[in-house]
Design an enzyme around this catalytic site. Structure first.
Site, PDB file in Angstrom:
ATOM      1  N   MET A   1       4.610 -73.703 -67.971  1.00 16.16           N
ATOM      2  CA  MET A   1       5.444 -73.256 -66.854  1.00 16.16           C
ATOM      3  C   MET A   1       4.558 -72.733 -65.721  1.00 16.16           C
ATOM      4  O   MET A   1       5.028 -72.016 -64.833  1.00 16.16           O
ATOM      5  CB  MET A   1       6.434 -72.190 -67.321  1.00 16.16           C
ATOM      6  CG  MET A   1       7.379 -72.745 -68.395  1.00 16.16           C
ATOM      7  SD  MET A   1       8.932 -71.877 -68.540  1.00 16.16           S
ATOM      8  CE  MET A   1       8.396 -70.275 -69.039  1.00 16.16           C
TER       9      MET A   1
ATOM     10  N   HIS B   1      -3.572 -71.191 -71.677  1.00 21.35           N
ATOM     11  CA  HIS B   1      -3.237 -72.580 -71.344  1.00 21.35           C
ATOM     12  C   HIS B   1      -4.506 -73.452 -71.392  1.00 21.35           C
ATOM     13  O   HIS B   1      -4.481 -74.577 -71.881  1.00 21.35           O
ATOM     14  CB  HIS B   1      -2.654 -72.663 -69.924  1.00 21.35           C
ATOM     15  CG  HIS B   1      -1.366 -71.927 -69.736  1.00 21.35           C
ATOM     16  ND1 HIS B   1      -1.258 -70.804 -68.944  1.00 21.35           N
ATOM     17  CD2 HIS B   1      -0.115 -72.144 -70.223  1.00 21.35           C
ATOM     18  CE1 HIS B   1      -0.016 -70.367 -68.945  1.00 21.35           C
ATOM     19  NE2 HIS B   1       0.710 -71.161 -69.718  1.00 21.35           N
TER      20      HIS B   1
END
Ligand code: AMP
Length: 282
Positions: free
Chosen positions: A30, A37
């Protein structure tokens, strides 16, 4: 790095890779990217020939409008990070591209979602299930990478893939933390310095509970102490602190070396809701 904004652009990009027998690794996010990430992306790069990242703040998985509206965004910085780490393409769809119409399908994950996040965020995993299904159908990756930070999400997605026969391998990546133990999260950007300090309570209590369990402590005593500790800190509100089976999320109330156990926590720090978990014996 290709910037792709439409389903068709992604499909033709991926078809080309498939025709050239290049395996595809997919990392859905997102945005507001951080080292957590980037670890997923590194793992994907090590395990597949070409990595595609998506950035899409999925409205259907938010049960709280303020959380959705305040969700951190840093697209410029994200693109720079992705360019530097070397991904093949980033998919940044508009809402309309993913949801030409509001889905009428509802995905019910049964027992898997009746506790923890599922209980405190009604409809959350329906939204996760729908968006992950859509993204897997668009990208058709060989492997998709998810963080253990969202343990219940991993359980739900593995079940989704099994029940709907998605032709993809799900790879789980351990939680990345700051030096002081705070699990990296895009939502940490919303914490002021005082709140960030208070947010350390989550990891502190997970670590305490894990070591007490190992030392033969009774879960109910541990839980009492943890609840007391949380209650002493202003502006921190505990939602749950649970010992669970790390795969089926069932509630456990004692240490058992034969079952993969994790401890999961969710708490509000100010207005920001944080989650974390720690594997106990696996
Ligand atoms: P998000 O952008 O928060 O939806 O997260 C995208 C993916 O990154 C999910 O699979 C998360 O579980 C994973 N992730 C988020 N935070 C971390 C972290 N601190 N360590 C490892 N993976 C993470």
């Amino acid at each position: 790095m290709k910037i792709l904004r439409t389903k068709n652009a992604v499909k033709s990009f991926c078809l080309n890779l498939q025709l050239n027998k290049i395996t595809i690794g997919f990392v859905p996010t997102m945005g507001a990217l951080h080292q957590g990430h980037l670890d997923l992306i590194k793992k994907a790069k090590d395990n597949t020939g070409s990595v595609i990242v998506s950035i899409f703040v999925n409205p259907t998985q938010f049960n709280n409008i303020e959380d959705f509206e305040q969700y951190p965004k840093s697209l410029h910085n994200d693109l720079e990070l992705l360019e530097n780490i070397g991904v093949a393409a980033v998919f940044i769809p508009e809402n309309q591209e993913i949801y030409p119409d509001k889905p009428i399908l509802k995905i019910d994950f049964g027992l898997l979602e009746q506790r923890l996040e599922g209980a405190f965020r009604p409809g959350h995993f329906n939204g996760v299930g729908i968006v992950v299904s859509k993204l897997l159908n668009i990208v058709k990756p060989d492997k998709a990478f998810f963080g253990e930070k969202d343990l219940q999400q991993v359980a739900v997605i593995k079940r989704l893939v099994m029940d709907l026969s998605f032709d993809v391998e799900i790879v789980v990546v351990p939680t990345v933390r700051d030096k002081d133990g705070l699990a990296l999260s895009s939502r940490n950007l919303r914490l002021n310095p005082v709140e960030r300090n208070k947010a350390l309570t989550l990891f502190r209590m997970l670590s305490y509970a894990k070591s007490e369990l190992f030392n033969g402590g009774a879960w109910l005593d541990i839980l009492l102490h943890v609840k007391h500790e949380f209650s002493q800190i202003s502006d921190v509100r505990l939602e749950y602190f649970e010992l669970v089976h790390a795969e089926d999320m069932s509630k456990q109330d004692s240490f058992n070396k034969d079952i993969p156990l994790s401890i999961c926590v969710a708490a509000y720090v100010g207005k920001v809701r944080l989650i974390d978990n720690i594997p106990v014996n696996h």
